[in-house]
Structure formats: structure tokens, C-alpha cells
Design a protein around this motif. Structure first.
Motif, short mmCIF file in Angstrom:
data_model
loop_
_atom_site.label_atom_id
_atom_site.label_comp_id
_atom_site.label_asym_id
_atom_site.label_seq_id
_atom_site.Cartn_x
_atom_site.Cartn_y
_atom_site.Cartn_z
N ILE A 66 15.89 204.62 63.10
CA ILE A 66 15.45 203.76 64.22
C ILE A 66 16.67 203.15 64.92
CG2 ILE A 66 14.24 201.61 64.82
CD1 ILE A 66 12.26 202.34 62.48
N ARG A 67 17.62 202.68 64.11
CA ARG A 67 18.83 202.06 64.69
C ARG A 67 19.64 203.07 65.50
NH1 ARG A 67 22.26 199.45 60.22
NH2 ARG A 67 23.37 198.53 61.98
N GLU A 70 19.26 203.37 69.29
CA GLU A 70 19.92 202.36 70.14
C GLU A 70 18.99 201.81 71.24
OE1 GLU A 70 23.72 203.89 71.46
OE2 GLU A 70 24.60 203.47 69.49
N GLN A 71 17.79 201.43 70.82
CA GLN A 71 16.85 200.77 71.73
C GLN A 71 17.36 199.35 71.99
OE1 GLN A 71 13.88 201.43 68.67
NE2 GLN A 71 12.58 202.49 70.13
N ASN A 72 16.73 198.63 72.93
CA ASN A 72 17.20 197.25 73.08
C ASN A 72 16.84 196.50 71.79
OD1 ASN A 72 15.10 195.08 73.40
ND2 ASN A 72 14.37 196.40 75.05
N PRO A 73 17.62 195.47 71.44
CA PRO A 73 17.48 194.83 70.12
C PRO A 73 16.08 194.32 69.78
CG PRO A 73 19.50 194.13 71.19
CD PRO A 73 18.74 194.90 72.21
N GLU A 75 13.17 195.53 70.94
CA GLU A 75 12.36 196.74 70.70
C GLU A 75 12.69 197.31 69.32
OE1 GLU A 75 11.27 200.88 73.08
OE2 GLU A 75 12.82 199.55 73.89
N GLU A 76 13.96 197.28 68.95
CA GLU A 76 14.40 197.80 67.65
C GLU A 76 13.73 197.03 66.51
OE1 GLU A 76 18.67 199.03 66.66
OE2 GLU A 76 18.53 197.04 65.73
N ILE A 80 11.25 198.58 63.67
CA ILE A 80 11.53 198.48 62.23
C ILE A 80 10.36 197.83 61.51
CG2 ILE A 80 12.98 197.29 60.51
CD1 ILE A 80 15.39 197.81 62.42
N CYS A 121 22.15 195.07 59.18
CA CYS A 121 21.28 195.42 60.32
C CYS A 121 21.06 194.23 61.25
CB CYS A 121 19.91 195.87 59.83
SG CYS A 121 19.93 197.43 58.95
N ASN A 125 22.15 193.70 65.09
CA ASN A 125 21.10 193.46 66.07
C ASN A 125 21.38 192.19 66.88
OD1 ASN A 125 18.30 192.03 66.72
ND2 ASN A 125 17.88 194.22 66.64
#
Length: 201
Positions: A66-67, A70-73, A75-76, A80, A121, A125
Motif C-alpha cells: 500500500i505504501r 504513494e497515495q496521499n497520506p 488516503e494511505e 491500511i 510507517c 506518513n
């Protein structure tokens, strides 16, 4: 065969609890003799440890994938959370609580590993969120990452959050929103509200 035993044991432990599942149960489920299990694991504790580490590696691998997107934080974090909830089917039981009670040394090892991974993580983030203007720039990153870890672990305590009153999925949802509302900028809040609306629809 060793890997298959670990996988089956992990599945049973998550669904039924570490205390409830016996070596006989695992053997019966797999259609093998208990003796076969003991040729690979000297006792149930050794199997519990391997099963726990197997689950830990599965989850951390999923989080790493998932990390890597590199989605916006914000969304990440939602991605998760969604992944963790599908992996840990703990709506009916709390495997982590049983692990802590009956296998304290394995629990301590797991918690240490979880902290190392989650800290790494969360710090990454937070730093990305600050750089992108989604999180407040005056955040104490070390403090927030540790408080977040304590919170995520704290809400797993069934004595504090009884499942009949606080279903796990809703609890994690509420905690993530609580965490993000405390750290987002006005710009970040716009993104957060999109996700809150998506969850409620």
C-alpha cells in the motif's frame, strides 16, 4: 508441510483464539496425525510463535504494498486500515488479548516488532503529510506517532471497548478520524471529509 501447518494454525488461531485451538484440532482440520505436527514443532508454543510471525509478515507485506502506491497520506491511512480489518477477522474474538494472557513472551516480541514497523510507517506518513500541506507543520512527529500506536493498541482491549458496544470496524474507523482531525490542516480536512462521507454512504 511445515508451511501448510503454520498457515492452517494461523487461520484457526485468528478465528477461534490461541487458547481454544489444540494440536488435535489442527491435525484434524488438516487430515494429518498429531505426530506429523510434532515432527516440525516441539510444542504448541513453538507453533504459536511461528503462526504469529507468519501473520505479522503477511500484514507488514500488505502494508508495504500500500505504501509503495504513494497515495496521499490520508488516503494511505484509510487503505491500511481497510487492509488490516480484512486480515484480522477479530469481530468475535480478540486473538491479541488471548496471546497476551497465555503467551506473554510471544506477545511482547510481537508488540516490539509492531511498534518498530508502525513507528516507521507513521513517521513517514506524518512527514509526507506535513510536506504536502495536509498535516500541520508544527506537529511533534515522534510524539504523534507514539500516541497513535498506543491508541491503535488500546482500542483492541475488549475490557475497555466491549465488542457488543464497539464493533471493531466502527471502532477503528472512529479512531482513525479522531487521529486525523487532530493533525490535519484546513486543506487536509477537505480530503478527510471526502473519506468520512464515503464511509457513511
Amino acid at each position: 508441510m511445515r508451511e501448510k501447518i503454520i498457515e492452517k494454525a494461523a487461520e484457526l488461531f485468528i478465528n477461534l483464539g490461541f487458547k481454544s485451538v489444540t494440536m488435535d484440532d489442527i491435525a484434524q482440520e488438516m487430515g494429518i496425525s498429531k505426530k506429523t505436527i510434532y515432527t516440525h514443532f516441539k510444542n504448541k508454543t513453538a507453533l504459536v510463535k511461528e503462526a504469529v510471525m507468519h501473520m505479522y509478515h503477511l500484514i507488514t507485506h500488505g502494508i508495504d504494498c500500500i505504501r509503495a502506491l504513494e497515495q496521499n497520506p490520508i488516503e494511505e491511512l484509510y487503505a491500511i486500515k481497510k487492509f488490516a480489518m480484512t486480515r484480522l477477522k477479530d469481530e468475535k474474538s480478540s486473538p491479541q488479548y488471548q496471546l497476551q494472557k497465555y503467551y506473554p513472551e510471544i506477545y511482547s516480541l510481537l508488540k516490539e516488532k509492531q511498534f518498530e514497523k508502525m513507528h516507521e510507517c507513521t513517521v513517514a506518513n506524518l512527514e509526507r503529510g506535513i510536506a504536502q500541506g495536509l498535516y500541520r507543520e508544527n506537529l511533534d512527529v515522534e510524539f504523534v506517532s507514539r500516541i497513535y500506536f498506543i491508541g491503535v493498541n488500546g482500542i483492541k482491549d475488549d475490557t475497555l471497548f466491549p465488542i457488543d458496544q464497539f464493533p471493531k470496524a466502527q471502532l477503528f474507523e472512529a479512531y482513525l478520524e479522531y487521529h486525523l482531525r487532530g493533525i490535519v490542516t484546513k486543506e487536509g480536512l477537505k480530503t478527510l471529509k471526502k473519506f468520512i462521507n464515503q464511509q457513511s454512504n
